[in-house]
Design a protein around this motif. Structure first.
Motif, PDB file in Angstrom:
ATOM      1  N   GLY A  74       0.824  -1.198   0.000  1.00  0.00           N
ATOM      2  CA  GLY A  74       0.000   0.000   0.000  1.00  0.00           C
ATOM      3  C   GLY A  74       0.857   1.247   0.000  1.00  0.00           C
ATOM      4  N   THR A  75       0.230   2.376   0.295  1.00  0.00           N
ATOM      5  CA  THR A  75       0.994   3.609   0.434  1.00  0.00           C
ATOM      6  C   THR A  75       2.115   3.410   1.442  1.00  0.00           C
ATOM      7  OG1 THR A  75      -1.022   4.864  -0.030  1.00  0.00           O
ATOM      8  CG2 THR A  75       0.824   6.071   0.932  1.00  0.00           C
ATOM      9  N   TYR A  76       1.787   2.726   2.547  1.00  0.00           N
ATOM     10  CA  TYR A  76       2.814   2.263   3.473  1.00  0.00           C
ATOM     11  C   TYR A  76       2.920   0.750   3.296  1.00  0.00           C
ATOM     12  CZ  TYR A  76       5.286   1.116   7.757  1.00  0.00           C
ATOM     13  OH  TYR A  76       6.211   0.638   8.654  1.00  0.00           O
ATOM     14  N   ILE A  77       4.104   0.262   2.979  1.00  0.00           N
ATOM     15  CA  ILE A  77       4.320  -1.164   2.780  1.00  0.00           C
ATOM     16  C   ILE A  77       4.804  -1.783   4.085  1.00  0.00           C
ATOM     17  CG2 ILE A  77       5.684  -2.905   1.557  1.00  0.00           C
ATOM     18  CD1 ILE A  77       5.737  -1.021  -0.838  1.00  0.00           C
ATOM     19  N   ALA A  78       4.135  -2.836   4.508  1.00  0.00           N
ATOM     20  CA  ALA A  78       4.474  -3.475   5.772  1.00  0.00           C
ATOM     21  C   ALA A  78       4.505  -4.980   5.604  1.00  0.00           C
ATOM     22  CB  ALA A  78       3.451  -3.086   6.843  1.00  0.00           C
ATOM     23  N   GLY A  79       5.322  -5.640   6.426  1.00  0.00           N
ATOM     24  CA  GLY A  79       5.364  -7.095   6.494  1.00  0.00           C
ATOM     25  C   GLY A  79       4.891  -7.539   7.857  1.00  0.00           C
ATOM     26  N   MET A  80       4.028  -8.557   7.916  1.00  0.00           N
ATOM     27  CA  MET A  80       3.380  -8.923   9.177  1.00  0.00           C
ATOM     28  C   MET A  80       3.317 -10.428   9.379  1.00  0.00           C
ATOM     29  SD  MET A  80       0.276  -6.189   8.819  1.00  0.00           S
ATOM     30  CE  MET A  80       0.509  -6.028   7.038  1.00  0.00           C
ATOM     31  N   ILE A  81       3.420 -10.821  10.659  1.00  0.00           N
ATOM     32  CA  ILE A  81       3.169 -12.198  11.079  1.00  0.00           C
ATOM     33  C   ILE A  81       2.359 -12.142  12.365  1.00  0.00           C
ATOM     34  CG2 ILE A  81       5.223 -13.218  10.014  1.00  0.00           C
ATOM     35  CD1 ILE A  81       6.596 -13.057  12.751  1.00  0.00           C
ATOM     36  N   LEU A  82       1.643 -13.220  12.670  1.00  0.00           N
ATOM     37  CA  LEU A  82       0.875 -13.271  13.912  1.00  0.00           C
ATOM     38  C   LEU A  82       1.787 -13.564  15.093  1.00  0.00           C
ATOM     39  CD1 LEU A  82      -2.474 -15.185  13.279  1.00  0.00           C
ATOM     40  CD2 LEU A  82      -2.149 -12.766  13.784  1.00  0.00           C
ATOM     41  N   GLY A  83       1.426 -13.032  16.260  1.00  0.00           N
ATOM     42  CA  GLY A  83       2.141 -13.321  17.489  1.00  0.00           C
ATOM     43  C   GLY A  83       1.167 -13.467  18.638  1.00  0.00           C
ATOM     44  N   GLN A  84       1.543 -14.237  19.637  1.00  0.00           N
ATOM     45  CA  GLN A  84       0.667 -14.459  20.788  1.00  0.00           C
ATOM     46  C   GLN A  84       1.001 -13.543  21.963  1.00  0.00           C
ATOM     47  OE1 GLN A  84      -1.961 -16.646  20.656  1.00  0.00           O
ATOM     48  NE2 GLN A  84      -1.371 -16.865  18.497  1.00  0.00           N
ATOM     49  N   GLU A  85       2.188 -12.970  21.962  1.00  0.00           N
ATOM     50  CA  GLU A  85       2.634 -12.180  23.108  1.00  0.00           C
ATOM     51  C   GLU A  85       2.718 -10.704  22.755  1.00  0.00           C
ATOM     52  OE1 GLU A  85       6.340 -13.687  24.452  1.00  0.00           O
ATOM     53  OE2 GLU A  85       5.556 -15.689  24.937  1.00  0.00           O
ATOM     54  N   ASN A  86       2.492  -9.869  23.744  1.00  0.00           N
ATOM     55  CA  ASN A  86       2.634  -8.422  23.580  1.00  0.00           C
ATOM     56  C   ASN A  86       4.106  -8.060  23.768  1.00  0.00           C
ATOM     57  OD1 ASN A  86       2.198  -5.682  23.347  1.00  0.00           O
ATOM     58  ND2 ASN A  86       1.389  -5.448  25.425  1.00  0.00           N
ATOM     59  N   THR A  87       4.891  -8.361  22.753  1.00  0.00           N
ATOM     60  CA  THR A  87       6.335  -8.153  22.818  1.00  0.00           C
ATOM     61  C   THR A  87       6.653  -6.657  22.861  1.00  0.00           C
ATOM     62  OG1 THR A  87       6.703 -10.175  21.571  1.00  0.00           O
ATOM     63  CG2 THR A  87       8.529  -8.609  21.675  1.00  0.00           C
ATOM     64  N   LYS A  88       7.491  -6.272  23.809  1.00  0.00           N
ATOM     65  CA  LYS A  88       7.853  -4.864  23.965  1.00  0.00           C
ATOM     66  C   LYS A  88       9.369  -4.710  23.819  1.00  0.00           C
ATOM     67  CE  LYS A  88       3.949  -4.340  27.125  1.00  0.00           C
ATOM     68  NZ  LYS A  88       3.505  -4.136  28.518  1.00  0.00           N
ATOM     69  N   ASN A  89       9.791  -3.516  23.453  1.00  0.00           N
ATOM     70  CA  ASN A  89      11.217  -3.186  23.324  1.00  0.00           C
ATOM     71  C   ASN A  89      11.930  -4.060  22.284  1.00  0.00           C
ATOM     72  OD1 ASN A  89      11.013  -1.253  25.474  1.00  0.00           O
ATOM     73  ND2 ASN A  89      11.077  -2.970  26.919  1.00  0.00           N
ATOM     74  N   SER A  90      11.207  -4.476  21.255  1.00  0.00           N
ATOM     75  CA  SER A  90      11.839  -5.231  20.180  1.00  0.00           C
ATOM     76  C   SER A  90      12.676  -4.285  19.318  1.00  0.00           C
ATOM     77  CB  SER A  90      10.770  -5.929  19.329  1.00  0.00           C
ATOM     78  OG  SER A  90       9.783  -5.003  18.922  1.00  0.00           O
ATOM     79  N   LYS A  91      13.630  -4.835  18.589  1.00  0.00           N
ATOM     80  CA  LYS A  91      14.555  -4.019  17.809  1.00  0.00           C
ATOM     81  C   LYS A  91      14.167  -3.886  16.331  1.00  0.00           C
ATOM     82  CE  LYS A  91      18.531  -5.212  20.730  1.00  0.00           C
ATOM     83  NZ  LYS A  91      19.875  -5.863  20.762  1.00  0.00           N
ATOM     84  N   SER A  92      13.579  -4.925  15.773  1.00  0.00           N
ATOM     85  CA  SER A  92      13.367  -4.924  14.330  1.00  0.00           C
ATOM     86  C   SER A  92      11.891  -4.999  13.938  1.00  0.00           C
ATOM     87  CB  SER A  92      14.108  -6.107  13.699  1.00  0.00           C
ATOM     88  OG  SER A  92      13.711  -7.322  14.311  1.00  0.00           O
ATOM     89  N   PHE A  93      11.009  -4.920  14.901  1.00  0.00           N
ATOM     90  CA  PHE A  93       9.584  -4.906  14.609  1.00  0.00           C
ATOM     91  C   PHE A  93       8.864  -4.223  15.768  1.00  0.00           C
ATOM     92  CE2 PHE A  93      10.117  -8.628  17.241  1.00  0.00           C
ATOM     93  CZ  PHE A  93       8.951  -8.720  17.994  1.00  0.00           C
TER      94      PHE A  93
END
Length: 479
Positions: A230-249
């Protein structure tokens, strides 16, 4: 048995789309209305002029209803999905106190500043459009990423006074928030008159546009990934946890309550760059394409597929047409031009740049979460290009799907409705019935090997060499 129908609304960055589906996910009718050009009255200010979000949606709805072949009383619900990261400032009666603020506006990346005493509510684009449909001050909780006082663990407003003080939005200025797949209200007589959609139909909460798009693409397994063109291109996968302080996503709310969507670093003004390029060639390209019975994009796709080898004969495009806020010196560029290069080379190099950038971004995310994917789904307008689909399959080295409904946010919104109204008991059942694959592209191993070397050894290192000179030139042209 009487056929029933669901309306899926996708209020995007460039247009409003309204699609009516049957309960098997087949498109029955649609309407689409382009948004007006953004208003940019000052540096860093990007607004939707007038009441464009609602006005364009009304026109799109009227088109969809105008071509709808069924009976209006058989429409059972509306799924509402709109652009994320927008901010809408409303008066006490729910009308706009000022133009809707775009996700590209600098203000949405900062805490709210109360500068207008007419403002009684601060909400998202989905909150505003929900109010226009239902007269309720309610919204989905899954469209509140960024500068909002929300607890991302509980999906509810924070219970911390410090959090509210930081974001500077009192709770009485916020809407009541609900989970995706719940009823926000019903279409009022006034909204029915303006949109052509029958009154009293329930309006169902969905999520932010990327999460709804992922649901509509059928991404309900950890082994599948979505690349949204789209206007903003994004890559996505499902996750079960509310991951915080990640570096690359970063962790986003999913369109299924309690689940999360991991989203890689993306490309701002991604497919917009393709439109920008075709516009540069103007009337000449349009006339030539028309002679062949094609759109300019279709003509360029065919031209490149016939004449341009992988790697575009050394021409590489870096897609920084809209730089990040912390690196304003970055610029888009084409590097490696020589006399071999034609407009077809330039066009393909943009597509290759998109694919290799997203491969690097997705690999970083997958490495961090220690996850592998077995297939990709590509959605958005860019997926209409067979050339783009094959390049993505070759760059990633994975089977790559294009669904029947490739602008999948509208279908994802309809899936939320189908589960909310017990048409299907689970999201797995709903996606099995409603999401259909149209085409599958498989990687060509020799081209995959070429792109892997090109990306790892050359392409992803370009910015390390060019950032220095761009940083020096920035002061010359941005004083």
């Amino acid at each position: 048995m009487v056929e029933k129908y669901i309306i899926g609304i996708d209020g995007g960055s460039q247009s409003s789309k309204v699609v009516i589906f049957d309960l098997n996910g087949n498109e029955v009718s649609r309407g689409q209305e382009r948004l007006q050009p953004m208003s940019t009255p000052d540096h860093g200010v990007v607004e939707h002029p007038g009441d464009d979000l609602w006005d364009s949606l009304c026109k799109a709805s009227q088109k969809a209803m105008g071509s709808f072949p069924g009976n209006e009383e058989d429409i059972i619900g509306i799924g509402l999905c709109t652009i994320r990261f927008n901010r809408c400032l409303l008066k006490m009666d729910g009308t706009l106190a000022s133009p809707a603020i775009s996700w590209m506006d600098d203000r949405v990346s900062k805490p709210y500043e109360h500068k207008n005493d007419d403002v009684a509510y601060v909400t998202t684009s989905s909150g505003y459009i929900t109010h226009r449909f239902t007269n309720e001050f309610k919204d989905t909780n899954a469209n509140y990423m960024g500068m909002w006082p929300i607890d991302t663990d509980t999906w509810q407003w924070s219970d911390s006074d410090e959090v509210f003080d930081y974001y500077n939005i009192p709770q009485d200025m916020l809407f009541t928030i609900q989970d995706p797949g719940t009823i926000l209200g019903n279409v009022t007589d006034k909204a029915a008159k303006e949109t052509g959609i029958p009154a009293n139909i329930p309006v169902i909460a969905t999520a932010n546009d990327k999460a709804v798009e992922a649901l509509g693409s059928g991404i309900i397994s950890s082994h599948s990934a979505l690349v949204s063109l789209g206007t903003y291109i994004a890559g996505m996968i499902l996750g079960q946890e509310n991951t915080k302080n990640s570096k690359s996503f970063w962790t986003n709310f999913a369109s299924i309550p309690g689940e999360y969507l991991y989203e890689s670093n993306g490309i701002r003004r991604g497919m917009w760059t393709v439109s920008w390029f075709t516009d540069l060639y103007g009337e000449e390209l349009t006339v030539t394409a028309r002679k062949h019975g094609m759109s300019p994009e279709e003509f360029l796709n065919e031209e490149a597929a016939k004449s341009v080898p992988p790697g575009s004969d050394g021409l590489m495009t870096v897609l920084d047409w809209l730089p990040p806020a912390d690196k304003p010196f970055k610029k888009g560029m084409m590097i490696g031009l020589d006399s071999r290069h034609t407009r077809a080379h330039m066009y393909q190099s943009i597509l290759e740049g998109i694919a290799m950038t997203m491969k690097t971004n997705m690999d970083s995310m997958l490495d961090e979460v220690d996850q592998n994917i077995k297939e990709m789904v590509i959605s958005g307008g860019g997926s209409n290009s067979d050339l783009m689909m094959q390049i993505l399959s070759n760059v990633f080295g994975l089977p790559t799907k294009r669904n029947v409904t490739n602008g999948s946010a509208s279908l994802g919104a309809a899936i939320n409705v189908a589960v909310a109204l017990n048409v299907y008991s689970t999201y797995e059942e709903a996606t099995k019935h409603m999401v259909k694959v149209k085409d599958m592209f498989h990687p060509e191993e020799d081209k995959h090997a070429f792109y892997t070397r090109m990306n790892n050894e050359v392409y992803q290192h370009i910015s390390a060499y060019t950032d220095g000179i761009l940083r020096k030139s920035y002061s010359f042209f941005n004083s």
